[in-house]
Write a protein that holds these residues in place. Structure first.
Motif, PDB file in Angstrom:
ATOM      1  N   GLY A  62     -50.358  -9.247  -3.187  1.00 49.14           N
ATOM      2  CA  GLY A  62     -51.582  -9.785  -2.610  1.00 49.14           C
ATOM      3  C   GLY A  62     -51.934 -11.175  -3.092  1.00 49.14           C
ATOM      4  O   GLY A  62     -53.090 -11.591  -2.994  1.00 49.14           O
ATOM      5  N   THR A  63     -50.947 -11.924  -3.585  1.00 53.22           N
ATOM      6  CA  THR A  63     -51.227 -13.238  -4.151  1.00 53.22           C
ATOM      7  C   THR A  63     -51.841 -14.186  -3.124  1.00 53.22           C
ATOM      8  O   THR A  63     -52.780 -14.930  -3.443  1.00 53.22           O
ATOM      9  N   GLY A  64     -51.334 -14.168  -1.911  1.00 49.27           N
ATOM     10  CA  GLY A  64     -51.890 -15.033  -0.871  1.00 49.27           C
ATOM     11  C   GLY A  64     -53.354 -14.733  -0.602  1.00 49.27           C
ATOM     12  O   GLY A  64     -54.168 -15.649  -0.416  1.00 49.27           O
ATOM     13  N   GLY A  65     -53.710 -13.458  -0.573  1.00 49.02           N
ATOM     14  CA  GLY A  65     -55.103 -13.082  -0.354  1.00 49.02           C
ATOM     15  C   GLY A  65     -56.009 -13.545  -1.477  1.00 49.02           C
ATOM     16  O   GLY A  65     -57.128 -14.038  -1.242  1.00 49.02           O
ATOM     17  N   PHE A  66     -55.537 -13.437  -2.722  1.00 48.19           N
ATOM     18  CA  PHE A  66     -56.346 -13.884  -3.851  1.00 48.19           C
ATOM     19  C   PHE A  66     -56.452 -15.410  -3.887  1.00 48.19           C
ATOM     20  O   PHE A  66     -57.483 -15.959  -4.312  1.00 48.19           O
ATOM     21  N   MET A  67     -55.414 -16.100  -3.442  1.00 46.56           N
ATOM     22  CA  MET A  67     -55.516 -17.554  -3.308  1.00 46.56           C
ATOM     23  C   MET A  67     -56.554 -17.917  -2.249  1.00 46.56           C
ATOM     24  O   MET A  67     -57.302 -18.892  -2.393  1.00 46.56           O
ATOM     25  N   ALA A  68     -56.625 -17.117  -1.187  1.00 50.08           N
ATOM     26  CA  ALA A  68     -57.645 -17.349  -0.157  1.00 50.08           C
ATOM     27  C   ALA A  68     -59.041 -17.153  -0.719  1.00 50.08           C
ATOM     28  O   ALA A  68     -59.974 -17.894  -0.376  1.00 50.08           O
ATOM     29  N   VAL A  69     -59.212 -16.158  -1.593  1.00 45.80           N
ATOM     30  CA  VAL A  69     -60.519 -15.964  -2.233  1.00 45.80           C
ATOM     31  C   VAL A  69     -60.921 -17.211  -3.012  1.00 45.80           C
ATOM     32  O   VAL A  69     -62.063 -17.694  -2.919  1.00 45.80           O
ATOM     33  N   GLY A  70     -59.992 -17.764  -3.791  1.00 49.53           N
ATOM     34  CA  GLY A  70     -60.286 -18.986  -4.533  1.00 49.53           C
ATOM     35  C   GLY A  70     -60.620 -20.148  -3.619  1.00 49.53           C
ATOM     36  O   GLY A  70     -61.543 -20.936  -3.899  1.00 49.53           O
ATOM     37  N   ALA A  71     -59.890 -20.278  -2.509  1.00 52.35           N
ATOM     38  CA  ALA A  71     -60.121 -21.382  -1.585  1.00 52.35           C
ATOM     39  C   ALA A  71     -61.493 -21.273  -0.921  1.00 52.35           C
ATOM     40  O   ALA A  71     -62.258 -22.249  -0.873  1.00 52.35           O
ATOM     41  N   TYR A  72     -61.817 -20.097  -0.409  1.00 55.38           N
ATOM     42  CA  TYR A  72     -63.100 -19.940   0.275  1.00 55.38           C
ATOM     43  C   TYR A  72     -64.257 -19.970  -0.713  1.00 55.38           C
ATOM     44  O   TYR A  72     -65.358 -20.423  -0.380  1.00 55.38           O
ATOM     45  N   ALA A  73     -64.040 -19.494  -1.932  1.00 50.71           N
ATOM     46  CA  ALA A  73     -65.092 -19.558  -2.946  1.00 50.71           C
ATOM     47  C   ALA A  73     -65.407 -21.001  -3.304  1.00 50.71           C
ATOM     48  O   ALA A  73     -66.590 -21.389  -3.390  1.00 50.71           O
ATOM     49  N   VAL A  74     -64.380 -21.817  -3.521  1.00 52.24           N
ATOM     50  CA  VAL A  74     -64.641 -23.217  -3.873  1.00 52.24           C
ATOM     51  C   VAL A  74     -65.260 -23.956  -2.697  1.00 52.24           C
ATOM     52  O   VAL A  74     -66.105 -24.850  -2.880  1.00 52.24           O
ATOM     53  N   TYR A  75     -64.911 -23.586  -1.472  1.00 52.14           N
ATOM     54  CA  TYR A  75     -65.520 -24.216  -0.294  1.00 52.14           C
ATOM     55  C   TYR A  75     -67.013 -23.909  -0.223  1.00 52.14           C
ATOM     56  O   TYR A  75     -67.842 -24.820  -0.033  1.00 52.14           O
ATOM     57  N   LYS A  76     -67.382 -22.645  -0.386  1.00 44.86           N
ATOM     58  CA  LYS A  76     -68.797 -22.267  -0.329  1.00 44.86           C
ATOM     59  C   LYS A  76     -69.576 -22.930  -1.473  1.00 44.86           C
ATOM     60  O   LYS A  76     -70.722 -23.363  -1.286  1.00 44.86           O
ATOM     61  N   LEU A  77     -68.974 -23.017  -2.648  1.00 49.27           N
ATOM     62  CA  LEU A  77     -69.649 -23.660  -3.773  1.00 49.27           C
ATOM     63  C   LEU A  77     -69.816 -25.158  -3.543  1.00 49.27           C
ATOM     64  O   LEU A  77     -70.860 -25.737  -3.873  1.00 49.27           O
ATOM     65  N   MET A  78     -68.802 -25.803  -2.987  1.00 46.76           N
ATOM     66  CA  MET A  78     -68.891 -27.239  -2.726  1.00 46.76           C
ATOM     67  C   MET A  78     -69.967 -27.547  -1.696  1.00 46.76           C
ATOM     68  O   MET A  78     -70.682 -28.550  -1.798  1.00 46.76           O
ATOM     69  N   VAL A  79     -70.094 -26.695  -0.699  1.00 48.18           N
ATOM     70  CA  VAL A  79     -71.103 -26.915   0.340  1.00 48.18           C
ATOM     71  C   VAL A  79     -72.501 -26.583  -0.173  1.00 48.18           C
ATOM     72  O   VAL A  79     -73.473 -27.300   0.102  1.00 48.18           O
ATOM     73  N   ALA A  80     -72.624 -25.508  -0.946  1.00 48.36           N
ATOM     74  CA  ALA A  80     -73.949 -25.059  -1.393  1.00 48.36           C
ATOM     75  C   ALA A  80     -74.495 -25.914  -2.532  1.00 48.36           C
ATOM     76  O   ALA A  80     -75.713 -26.113  -2.630  1.00 48.36           O
ATOM     77  N   PHE A  81     -73.616 -26.401  -3.417  1.00 48.42           N
ATOM     78  CA  PHE A  81     -74.060 -27.168  -4.587  1.00 48.42           C
ATOM     79  C   PHE A  81     -73.301 -28.494  -4.647  1.00 48.42           C
ATOM     80  O   PHE A  81     -72.397 -28.665  -5.474  1.00 48.42           O
ATOM     81  N   PRO A  82     -73.656 -29.434  -3.793  1.00 45.83           N
ATOM     82  CA  PRO A  82     -72.888 -30.692  -3.740  1.00 45.83           C
ATOM     83  C   PRO A  82     -73.013 -31.548  -4.995  1.00 45.83           C
ATOM     84  O   PRO A  82     -72.162 -32.395  -5.242  1.00 45.83           O
TER      85      PRO A  82
END
Length: 358
Positions: free
Chosen positions: A79-99
């Motif tokens: 499931g490495t690809g899925g966990f990499m997706a979690v990191g990608a979407y998490a950093v995206y939401k954080l970048m948008v929410a807390f610029p």
């Protein structure tokens, strides 16, 4: 002798337990770090950054993470690809929410979020192992990709379904977005790779790593001697997912700039990272770097030789790449299960004796 230990005496347990006990190894390690930090950033161009060095560093981080789980703790994961997706979407939401928050903190928090998710999907490892655990993590891969595709909140209700990294800077230098320079991309990935490799090396040499290896070798015997399988397995999933999440965050924000879950983090990504640790060597930090370097450089080499020099079709070169990778996996599993790391160790042992035969 070019590679010698004469006069290299150890006067303490600390000296004897060093990662590089031979002085020449330490000099080589420091020289590589010096070149990587002080020379490469000034000569790197966009081609070398985007085709070789940045993906190598990012995949090396992901390979170290999977190696902690599979190579050191003995827990198979697809499931490495899925966990990499979690990191990608998490950093995206954080970048948008807390610029206003630095991007480095966002990336580390994305790794922490991925660690929590990894622990949740690691719970089945307490009751199942081997092939059944691999199927469970494979289910996590498909579920996470499906989740990020089907829930619009994760991609901020974008019509295209893609996530795009906004521009962020460190000390005035853009590290994400279209204005990012090749040296900035390389340096942020290099810093994360060096720090995480140092953390992984110290974890695997300490009591935590010994517990992981005890569970890997024989979990029942490990439990008898006092190793708690619950904490050992879940800590392996957490640390591994933390590394993989940071790799996913870097892959999206620094390298790709835009991503869609099923394309950027599909099952092929999971197998790619798994092949890296098989070829590089299970249970080896150096093997993670070696496997990542091999599978990043192989397509570049075949494209430059077969396509550019001989004029072969691009799709034929891609098929030959798959054939070579498959043949090498079979070769290493049969002939040398510990991969390139073991071959390098054998080479060093030979050099320590050369030119004497024994």
């Amino acid at each position: 002798m070019l590679y010698r230990e004469a006069g290299d005496f150890k006067t303490s347990y600390r000296d004897d337990g060093q990662t590089f006990p031979i002085r020449l190894d330490r000099w080589g390690y420091y020289a590589i770090l010096a070149v990587a930090f002080l020379v490469v950033p000034f000569v790197i161009d966009s081609y070398w950054a985007n085709a070789v060095l940045v993906p190598f560093l990012i995949y090396a981080i992901a390979a170290i993470g999977l190696n902690i789980l599979t190579g050191y703790a003995g827990q198979v994961s697809l499931g490495t690809g899925g966990f990499m997706a979690v990191g990608a979407y998490a950093v995206y939401k954080l970048m948008v929410a807390f610029p206003g928050v630095p991007i480095v903190i966002h990336i580390v928090l994305a790794g922490a979020i991925t660690a929590v998710v990894g622990m949740l999907f690691g719970l089945p490892s307490l009751r199942i192992k081997g092939f059944y655990l691999a199927v469970a993590t494979l289910a996590a891969q498909f579920f996470l990709v499906w989740l990020f595709n089907k829930v619009p909140w994760f991609y901020n209700y974008s019509a295209s379904g893609q996530i795009n990294a906004p521009e962020r800077t460190i000390l005035g230098w853009a590290v994400t977005g279209p204005a990012t320079t090749a040296s900035a991309k390389y340096l942020i990935c290099l810093v994360f790779a060096v720090v995480l490799a140092w953390v992984a090396r110290n974890l695997t040499r300490g009591s935590v790593g010994r517990k992981w290896m005890a569970i890997r070798d024989m979990d029942i015997a490990a439990e008898i001697i006092g190793v708690n399988p619950l904490t050992a397995k879940l800590s392996a999933f957490a640390v591994s997912s933390f590394f993989v999440g940071i790799a996913g965050a870097l892959l999206f924000s620094v390298y790709l700039g835009a991503a869609e879950a099923s394309e950027a983090f599909g099952i092929n990504k999971s197998f790619l990272v798994l092949f890296m640790i098989i070829i590089g060597g299970l249970g080896s930090i150096f093997g993670s770097f070696a496997g990542a370097a091999f599978l990043v450089l192989l397509p570049v080499f075949l494209k430059n030789v077969l396509v550019a020099q001989f004029g072969w079709p691009t799709d034929l070169a891609a098929h030959i790449e798959l054939m070579i990778v498959g043949a090498l996996i079979v070769f290493f599993l049969i002939v040398e299960p510990h991969g390139l790391a073991r071959l390098w160790a054998l080479t060093k042992e030979k050099l320590r004796l050369w030119p004497f035969p024994h």
